[in-house]
Design a protein around this motif. Structure first.
Motif, short mmCIF file in Angstrom:
data_model
loop_
_atom_site.label_atom_id
_atom_site.label_comp_id
_atom_site.label_asym_id
_atom_site.label_seq_id
_atom_site.Cartn_x
_atom_site.Cartn_y
_atom_site.Cartn_z
N GLY A 230 -8.78 -4.40 -10.51
CA GLY A 230 -9.12 -3.76 -9.23
C GLY A 230 -7.87 -3.47 -8.42
O GLY A 230 -7.73 -2.39 -7.83
N LEU A 231 -6.94 -4.42 -8.42
CA LEU A 231 -5.69 -4.25 -7.68
C LEU A 231 -4.85 -3.12 -8.27
O LEU A 231 -4.28 -2.30 -7.53
CB LEU A 231 -4.93 -5.58 -7.71
CG LEU A 231 -3.67 -5.71 -6.88
CD1 LEU A 231 -3.92 -5.41 -5.40
CD2 LEU A 231 -3.10 -7.12 -7.03
N LEU B 14 1.40 -6.39 2.00
CA LEU B 14 1.23 -5.00 1.54
C LEU B 14 1.01 -4.04 2.71
O LEU B 14 0.88 -2.83 2.50
CB LEU B 14 0.04 -4.89 0.58
CG LEU B 14 0.36 -5.03 -0.91
CD1 LEU B 14 1.01 -6.36 -1.22
CD2 LEU B 14 -0.91 -4.85 -1.74
N ALA C 220 -6.21 0.13 -7.16
CA ALA C 220 -5.96 0.41 -5.75
C ALA C 220 -4.49 0.69 -5.44
O ALA C 220 -4.18 1.37 -4.47
CB ALA C 220 -6.45 -0.76 -4.89
N ARG C 221 -3.57 0.16 -6.26
CA ARG C 221 -2.13 0.28 -6.00
C ARG C 221 -1.42 0.88 -7.21
O ARG C 221 -0.59 0.21 -7.86
CB ARG C 221 -1.52 -1.10 -5.70
CG ARG C 221 -2.24 -1.91 -4.65
CD ARG C 221 -2.09 -1.37 -3.27
NE ARG C 221 -0.73 -1.42 -2.78
CZ ARG C 221 -0.41 -1.21 -1.50
NH1 ARG C 221 -1.36 -0.93 -0.60
NH2 ARG C 221 0.84 -1.26 -1.12
N VAL D 6 -1.69 -3.98 4.55
CA VAL D 6 -3.08 -3.55 4.42
C VAL D 6 -3.92 -4.31 5.46
O VAL D 6 -3.75 -5.51 5.63
CB VAL D 6 -3.59 -3.87 2.99
CG1 VAL D 6 -5.09 -3.82 2.93
CG2 VAL D 6 -2.96 -2.91 1.99
N GLY E 118 -10.16 -7.33 -5.95
CA GLY E 118 -8.82 -6.80 -6.26
C GLY E 118 -8.57 -5.48 -5.55
O GLY E 118 -7.48 -5.23 -5.03
N GLN E 119 -9.58 -4.62 -5.53
CA GLN E 119 -9.45 -3.33 -4.84
C GLN E 119 -9.22 -3.57 -3.35
O GLN E 119 -8.37 -2.92 -2.72
CB GLN E 119 -10.71 -2.49 -5.09
CG GLN E 119 -10.80 -2.01 -6.54
CD GLN E 119 -12.20 -1.54 -6.94
OE1 GLN E 119 -13.18 -1.74 -6.21
NE2 GLN E 119 -12.30 -0.92 -8.11
N ALA E 120 -9.96 -4.53 -2.79
CA ALA E 120 -9.81 -4.85 -1.36
C ALA E 120 -8.41 -5.39 -1.07
O ALA E 120 -7.79 -5.02 -0.06
CB ALA E 120 -10.87 -5.87 -0.94
N SER F 290 -10.11 -9.35 -13.96
CA SER F 290 -10.90 -8.36 -13.21
C SER F 290 -10.25 -8.05 -11.86
O SER F 290 -10.19 -6.90 -11.42
CB SER F 290 -12.33 -8.86 -13.00
OG SER F 290 -12.97 -9.04 -14.24
N CYS F 291 -9.77 -9.11 -11.22
CA CYS F 291 -9.09 -8.94 -9.93
C CYS F 291 -7.82 -8.08 -10.09
O CYS F 291 -7.55 -7.19 -9.28
CB CYS F 291 -8.69 -10.33 -9.46
SG CYS F 291 -8.91 -10.62 -7.75
N ALA F 292 -7.07 -8.34 -11.15
CA ALA F 292 -5.84 -7.58 -11.39
C ALA F 292 -6.17 -6.12 -11.70
O ALA F 292 -5.45 -5.21 -11.27
CB ALA F 292 -5.06 -8.20 -12.56
N MET G 240 -2.40 -9.44 1.77
CA MET G 240 -2.69 -8.13 2.35
C MET G 240 -1.67 -7.77 3.44
O MET G 240 -1.26 -6.61 3.55
CB MET G 240 -4.13 -8.09 2.88
CG MET G 240 -5.15 -8.14 1.73
SD MET G 240 -6.87 -8.27 2.26
CE MET G 240 -7.27 -6.56 2.57
N GLY H 189 -5.79 -4.59 -2.47
CA GLY H 189 -4.88 -3.45 -2.48
C GLY H 189 -5.16 -2.45 -1.37
O GLY H 189 -4.49 -1.42 -1.29
#
Lengths: 192, 167
Positions: free
Chosen positions: A56-57, A187, A60-61, A189, B57-59, A52-54, A184, B61
């Motif tokens: 979302g990432l 990246l 976002a990217r 961020v 995960g969004q955070a 799930s984390c991957a 972060m 990124g």
């Protein structure tokens, strides 16, 4: 059968700017010992959350490859995440599952994949394109599947049948908040 | 519904882009506004726990996401909150539709709905309850500010007092 640490070292040998999310336990410890880098994110608990984390990432990217290093026990705890991954089908996502058919760290109790469950078939049923689902049992086959995933659009699902070895220490020595901020900052961020 | 417009306006002002959700009738009031606004992207989840991982995960990124869910979903998300969002210090706004409280018709909703505030308190997750229409803009904006400044999960609980209950 694939030796998981050797396969993890192959993954890290191919990395430049890619982002990696590792599930708790063996996938995380192997990743740390293969190559520690700020663009690696480790789950220290939260069984099942790596996928799930991957996702979302990857949302976002979209311009960077996101590699999820998962385990059979973790994925079985969050099978719904395979379906959610294919809702968005991010092209930049590579979901690798190290399948040792057991909860190795707690005493090698069998998971469902030790019986009749096939995670590659579940991934296909969840909506991964059949030509982007690979089930591999040897190092040459793993290298070929991973190279293909690194070179083309996904989402990819690589189901790697691995030996049932415990990852060698040391464990990841960093605190959760440090892992987040380190990632972060790498990246560029702003936290928050 | 004006309360839903106010919640969405506050999310937009806070630069939240991803609305990750499990639906219910109250949440749909939010989704129907979000669907019309191209600055948002919706992600339907299979289980609320996934939403905790996805928002984190969004955070990571650098893009803000929110988790919108019914209160029963809070129960499905507890370990991910306790082991991921809290120790890693992820800003995680949760918009929670309160069932099992004022006006509830379904007995099977009551235990979770009644326990939710205590569960959040036990996890030290701030919970801001939206009860009065007039307070919605200020409370939602303030809750989101707290969420991002503290890098922590914050719950915004929508009461049936403001959103109405199921007949």
């Amino acid at each position: 059968m694939i030796e998981r640490f050797e396969a993890t070292r192959y993954v890290t040998s191919r990395l430049t700017d890619e982002l990696v999310v590792a599930s708790l336990g063996n996938p995380s410890v192997d990743l740390y010992n293969a190559k520690d880098r700020p663009r690696n994110f480790h789950l220290r608990n939260s069984m099942g959350m790596a996928s799930s984390c991957a996702l979302g990432l990857a949302m976002a990217r979209p311009k960077e490859k996101v590699i999820c290093l998962d385990g059979d026990g973790s994925l079985l705890m969050n099978l719904g995440s395979l379906a959610t991954e294919t809702v968005r089908s991010p092209k930049n996502l590579i979901h690798i599952v190290w399948d040792n058919r057991s909860y190795e760290l707690t005493g090698k109790q069998p998971t469902a994949t030790a019986f009749r469950t096939d995670l590659a078939k579940i991934a296909e049923g969840a909506g991964f394109a059949p030509d982007k689902v690979e089930r591999v049992e040897t190092m040459p086959a793993f290298r070929q599947a991973f190279d293909r995933a690194m070179g083309g659009d996904g989402p990819w699902f690589i189901h790697a049948l691995v030996e049932n070895n415990r990852a060698k220490p040391p464990r990841v020595p960093f605190s959760p908040a440090y892992l987040k901020h380190r990632f972060m900052i790498a990246l560029g961020v702003e936290p928050g | 519904m004006p309360w839903a417009q106010d919640v969405v306006a506050a999310l937009k002002a806070a630069h939240v882009r991803f609305i990750n959700y499990l639906p219910d009738a109250m949440g749909e009031q939010i989704f129907r506004i979000v669907r019309e606004d191209p600055s948002f992207e919706l992600l339907p989840l299979a289980r609320e726990e996934e939403g905790v991982g996805v928002v984190c995960g969004q955070a990571l990124g650098g893009v803000r996401g929110a988790l919108v869910m019914p209160v029963s979903g809070l129960g499905n998300a507890i370990n991910a909150l306790a082991s991921l969002a809290i120790p890693y210090k992820f800003a995680l706004p949760m918009i929670i539709a309160h069932r099992g409280a004022l006006g509830e018709f379904n007995q099977a909703q009551v235990a979770m709905g009644q326990a939710a505030l205590d569960i959040l308190a036990a996890l030290r997750i701030p919970c801001i309850e939206l009860k009065e229409e007039k307070d919605v803009p200020k409370l939602t904006e303030g809750a989101l500010r707290l969420c991002y400044s503290s890098e922590s999960p914050v719950a915004i609980m929508i009461s049936t007092q403001v959103a109405g209950w199921k007949e």
